[in-house]
Structure formats: C-alpha cells, structure tokens
Enzyme design. Sequence first.
Site, PDB file in Angstrom:
ATOM      1  N   LYS A   6      -9.048  23.820 -28.798  1.00 24.55           N
ATOM      2  CA  LYS A   6     -10.205  24.608 -29.212  1.00 24.55           C
ATOM      3  C   LYS A   6     -10.764  25.257 -27.837  1.00 24.55           C
ATOM      4  O   LYS A   6     -10.581  25.102 -26.780  1.00 24.55           O
ATOM      5  CB  LYS A   6     -11.292  23.705 -29.940  1.00 24.55           C
ATOM      6  CG  LYS A   6     -11.657  22.600 -28.989  1.00 24.55           C
ATOM      7  CD  LYS A   6     -12.553  21.631 -29.695  1.00 24.55           C
ATOM      8  CE  LYS A   6     -13.047  20.528 -28.812  1.00 24.55           C
ATOM      9  NZ  LYS A   6     -13.940  19.456 -29.330  1.00 24.55           N
ATOM     10  N   ARG A  49     -22.277  13.179 -36.291  1.00 25.53           N
ATOM     11  CA  ARG A  49     -22.201  14.552 -36.221  1.00 25.53           C
ATOM     12  C   ARG A  49     -21.569  15.354 -37.275  1.00 25.53           C
ATOM     13  O   ARG A  49     -22.133  16.229 -37.679  1.00 25.53           O
ATOM     14  CB  ARG A  49     -21.388  14.590 -34.689  1.00 25.53           C
ATOM     15  CG  ARG A  49     -21.170  16.093 -34.030  1.00 25.53           C
ATOM     16  CD  ARG A  49     -20.425  16.245 -32.919  1.00 25.53           C
ATOM     17  NE  ARG A  49     -18.909  15.694 -33.167  1.00 25.53           N
ATOM     18  CZ  ARG A  49     -17.999  15.898 -32.152  1.00 25.53           C
ATOM     19  NH1 ARG A  49     -18.337  16.497 -31.102  1.00 25.53           N
ATOM     20  NH2 ARG A  49     -16.850  15.811 -32.479  1.00 25.53           N
ATOM     21  N   TYR A  68     -30.930  33.376  -2.113  1.00 28.72           N
ATOM     22  CA  TYR A  68     -32.302  33.610  -3.053  1.00 28.72           C
ATOM     23  C   TYR A  68     -33.147  32.564  -2.659  1.00 28.72           C
ATOM     24  O   TYR A  68     -32.969  31.338  -2.690  1.00 28.72           O
ATOM     25  CB  TYR A  68     -32.026  33.390  -4.522  1.00 28.72           C
ATOM     26  CG  TYR A  68     -31.631  35.015  -4.949  1.00 28.72           C
ATOM     27  CD1 TYR A  68     -32.248  36.104  -4.792  1.00 28.72           C
ATOM     28  CD2 TYR A  68     -30.254  34.950  -5.632  1.00 28.72           C
ATOM     29  CE1 TYR A  68     -31.742  37.312  -5.528  1.00 28.72           C
ATOM     30  CE2 TYR A  68     -29.737  36.200  -5.969  1.00 28.72           C
ATOM     31  CZ  TYR A  68     -30.435  37.341  -6.044  1.00 28.72           C
ATOM     32  OH  TYR A  68     -30.035  38.639  -6.553  1.00 28.72           O
ATOM     33  N   MET A  76     -25.378  34.646  -8.930  1.00 26.63           N
ATOM     34  CA  MET A  76     -24.315  35.072 -10.220  1.00 26.63           C
ATOM     35  C   MET A  76     -22.943  35.491  -9.798  1.00 26.63           C
ATOM     36  O   MET A  76     -21.957  34.988 -10.441  1.00 26.63           O
ATOM     37  CB  MET A  76     -25.004  36.278 -11.064  1.00 26.63           C
ATOM     38  CG  MET A  76     -24.028  36.634 -12.329  1.00 26.63           C
ATOM     39  SD  MET A  76     -24.642  38.283 -13.078  1.00 26.63           S
ATOM     40  CE  MET A  76     -26.259  37.655 -13.703  1.00 26.63           C
TER      41      MET A  76
END
Length: 396
Positions: free
Chosen positions: A46, A145, A280, A328
Amino acid sequence: MSLPFSQDERDLAAGGILTIDLAALRHNYSAIATRIAPTRTAAVVKADAYGLGASRVAPAFYEAGCRDFFVAHLGEAVALKPFLKPDATLYVLNGLQPGTQAACAREGILPVLNSLEQVENWAALATRLGKKLPALLQFDTGMSRLGLSAKEFDRLLENVTLLSRIDIKFAISHLANGDEPGNAANARQLAKMTALLARLPKLPAALANSGGTFLGKTYYFDLARPGIALYGIDPERQHDFSDKVAHENKKPKHSILPVLTLSARVIQVRDVDKGATVGYGGTYVANGPMRIATIAVGYADGLFRSLSNKGAAFFGDTRLPIIGRVSMDSITLDVTSLPEGTLKLGSLVELIGPHQRLEDVARDCDTIPYEILTALGNRYARVYVYVNGGGTSTTA
C-alpha cells in the site's frame, strides 16, 4: 526542435537520489517466508509500496515467490494489477466504497469486508451477478479501527443466506501491538481471534503483520502479511529510541536488510563569520567562523522540519550537523570539519545509508520509520538496483 530531457539529465537535475535495492527487498521477503513456512506470506504494498514504487517493488516480491498483495484502496489495486502476472491476487484492506463493488469484481480484486454494511453490499452484487464472490472478512479483535464488531459477527452468523453468497477466502484481524513482543494485548487479540475462528470451522485465517511474524507460530495461521519488515525495518527495533547509544549498539536479531539509500546534492558552499544567522528565523547563530553547505532537499522531500538544528548528513565518515531550520526545498549543514574544497556544487552527501539508518532519521524527527519512508517525495531521482555480493546492477 529541442532535444528531449533525458533520464541522465533528469537524475542530474534532481535535488537528491533515492536508491532502492530490489535484491534486498527480495531477500527480506524470502527470509520471512522461509522462517514462517508453511504459512503463506503476502506482501503489503500500500501507499505505493511504502513510497518506494509499487510498480517496481511488487514484481520484485513476485520474483521472490509472493502471490498475495495487499493495498489500502481499490484504486491502488487497479493501478498495480498490470505490473503483476495473472496468478497474483490483490486485496483491498480498506474495503469498498459504495458504487465501487462492480469495478472490484470486474477486475478480479478481493475486498476486505470490514463491516456488516460492506458484507451486505458485496452479497447484493453477488446476487445480481448470480454467483458467489470472493472476499476476506475482517474482525476487530482489539484495535478498534477496522473489522466487524462482536455484535456484527453474531448478526452475520444468523444470516445464513448472506454468508452463502460470499466465498470467504480468509478471516483476518490486525495486531495493534505486534511490534512489542511483551505486550499482553497480543495474547488477548490472539485469544479473541481463536474464539472467532472456532465459530467458523475450517476457514483459513490471517493475523500476523510484520511484528506478528516474530511472535511465534501461534500467530501465523494460514497467511501472514508483513509490511515494514519487507522494507528493511526490524519491527522490534523501530521504537527503541530512548537511548541512542543502546539503540545503535543493539544488534538486529533478524536477517532483514536495509533496502534504500538517500543522498542529496550540494547547491552552495559558503564561509560565514561569527554571529551569522542561518535559515528562517535565525534559529542558529554561528559561534565562530565556519563553513556551511546548502543541500537541495527539504521538508517537501520527506526531511521534516523537526530535523531543524538536530539532524545530520554524512560525507564519508564525517557527520555534518543540520543547522538552522529545514526549509521546503533546502537544508543547511555545518561542514567546517571537512577540508576546504571537499564539497562543491553537485557533491552528494548521505542522508540515509550505511552511516545513518532510516530509523535514525525517524528518531531525530521524533516519529516512526513508516512516516519518513512514505513521505519521501517524487522529486528524487529514483534508481533501482540489484546489489549482489558487493556488485551492483542498475535496472532503472
């Protein structure tokens, strides 16, 4: 007329290189399958084979003998089917959304039925088609679940007509703590599963995930469906982050091989003076003259912002600390410990590999290997290789 962008050019233009060892993937599958035989071993592929590319990874498992493949969504199964041979079977763990049953049956894909409603929908289609339809039936044994509740199971057993329309291939459940061998919840789930199966005599069953394949034969049943272990992570070690030294010195008990390496390209090297701020927010301040390098990957590529000021890369045996915030598309490293001129534009540094495992990166991110692995983005140049006896054969 411009020339096409070649594969070599694409690889050189990428910010990093993700190398996936198909031979190691096959080894990991075979190691588990051999150890738990005669139980059948499936492969969980998956999320695009945990981010590594299902169209390449699933055929490697097939070559190792796998014939059962689990995905989460029907769309994943339909996309993967052309890459597997006709004798492979695809299963959809999340079951089916309303309106998708006919497509699933048409494609020959088996749903995992997780609720009485899903059972009823599948049986209704079988009635319309005039034939029994194959499926897996999941029970909730303690994870809360997916799966039929105890009350739903009772109602299902009372409805003989409903059951008669479905060819149940396996009854399955899922271990919530399979990666924790000493957790008492495993035994409780096993007991519940055994009790359920007593009411469905002779029905094949599946319970063990990666961790479950290391809990002992009573957990194996007829089919196991490992996931993370196939991709090079020992399920018993992945949470062992409380003591870094103990974690690094702990020897793996199982013959699971790492399957990937990740390297990133340098895009700039510069010298900065004492007091210079990096990244940053200026969260890192140089405490003296230093040399820094910026690499062309960031949190968009699965290197999470939580690595800011605490993760690292490697060049050879030299650890290069991450300084400043992860951006990023870029990360800044302290490379002062390397001789001047060692790194230059285009140089590669190791992010995951022999000096720093996937588990180490996950630890530095305060997360689990699954999250890092599945977050590795599509901007990397992906190279699939077979590594045999020290030699490497590149396949893509």
